[in-house]
Design an enzyme around this catalytic site. Structure first.
Site, short mmCIF file in Angstrom:
data_model
loop_
_atom_site.label_atom_id
_atom_site.label_comp_id
_atom_site.label_asym_id
_atom_site.label_seq_id
_atom_site.Cartn_x
_atom_site.Cartn_y
_atom_site.Cartn_z
CG ASP A 155 7.79 -14.28 -19.07
OD1 ASP A 155 8.18 -13.19 -19.55
OD2 ASP A 155 6.99 -15.02 -19.65
CG PHE A 236 17.04 -19.01 -21.12
CD1 PHE A 236 15.91 -18.78 -21.88
CD2 PHE A 236 17.48 -18.00 -20.27
CE1 PHE A 236 15.21 -17.57 -21.81
CE2 PHE A 236 16.80 -16.79 -20.18
CZ PHE A 236 15.67 -16.59 -20.96
#
Length: 255
Positions: A155, A236
């Site tokens: 993240d 992703f």
């Protein structure tokens, strides 16, 4: 904010909870039918039940994994932090049965999907831990036990006020140095591989890791690595490249 999970303590003691922010936010999620079935049928085979400390994703610091006992053999060990849906680690474990893989993830749906993928391939060289990765590096893994450590697309916490929650920090680098195998008798040291699609985070990673005394940038100071062939192209990553994000790969070797 830290992940607050107070525990009951005697009146003379202070409540126990995390005092440092973690690099993730706990999210709940319902399991799909196939995920739930795989979770119920194969969780015991793949998931290592770690004793907890102060939070639901913590691990008792006295708990130390013995990879040889866990996998029933002595082999190279690759650890992936933030394994997500398990695409990369399952593909790698299937492609290299001579190597053992440990996936560290906090989100149950991701772990369930990883279990599903592993069970479909009947993998014997993969185990999962549902714990905070920093604690795994600090106490759970024996020093010098890891041949490769993977951190793919952590993240980025792109807002400035959230940068303190980023995983890759000087203290993280110290923990990486602790678990990676050191060079021995001419054999190179363990390898840290990273990938991110956030330029600002890539710059921070290079700054932090180039300054780590126990790590050497495999491509020279400030250098970036070619795309790691062992990292499968995930959904992703496809989404990131589709909107124009540049993927940065990094590679560091234990001194």
């Amino acid at each position: 904010m830290p992940e607050p999970t107070p525990t009951t303590t005697p009146a003379t003691e202070s409540p126990r909870y995390r005092t440092q922010p973690v690099s993730f936010v706990r999210r709940s999620g319902r399991l799909g039918t196939r995920q739930q079935r795989a979770w119920d049928e194969h969780r015991d085979r793949y998931l290592v039940e770690a004793p907890r400390d102060v939070a639901r994703t913590s691990v008792d610091p006295s708990f130390v994994l013995d990879p040889a006992v866990l996998f029933g053999r002595s082999a190279r060990l690759v650890v992936e932090i933030g394994s997500g849906q398990g695409e990369a680690v399952v593909a790698a474990a299937a492609a290299d049965p001579s190597t053992d893989f440990l996936a560290v993830e906090v989100y149950t749906p991701g772990l369930a999907q990883t279990v599903l993928r592993a069970a479909q391939r009947d993998l014997t060289n993969l185990r999962l831990l549902q714990v905070n990765a920093v604690e795994v590096l600090a106490t759970t893994l024996p020093a010098g036990s890891v041949d490769e450590l993977w951190v793919f697309f952590p993240d980025p916490w792109h807002k400035s006020r959230h940068h303190k929650r980023r995983l890759v920090t000087p203290s993280f680098a110290t923990l990486v140095e602790r678990v990676l195998r050191a060079p021995d008798d001419g054999a190179p040291g363990g390898v840290l591989r990273l990938a991110t699609d956030w330029d600002g985070y890539a710059d921070q990673m290079v700054e932090v890791l180039d300054a780590a005394p126990g790590l050497a940038n495999a491509h020279g100071p400030g250098g970036v690595a070619p795309r790691f062939e062992g990292r499968v192209l995930t959904g992703f990553e496809r989404k990131g490249t589709a909107v124009g994000r540049v993927i940065t790969d990094l590679e560091y070797v234990r001194r």
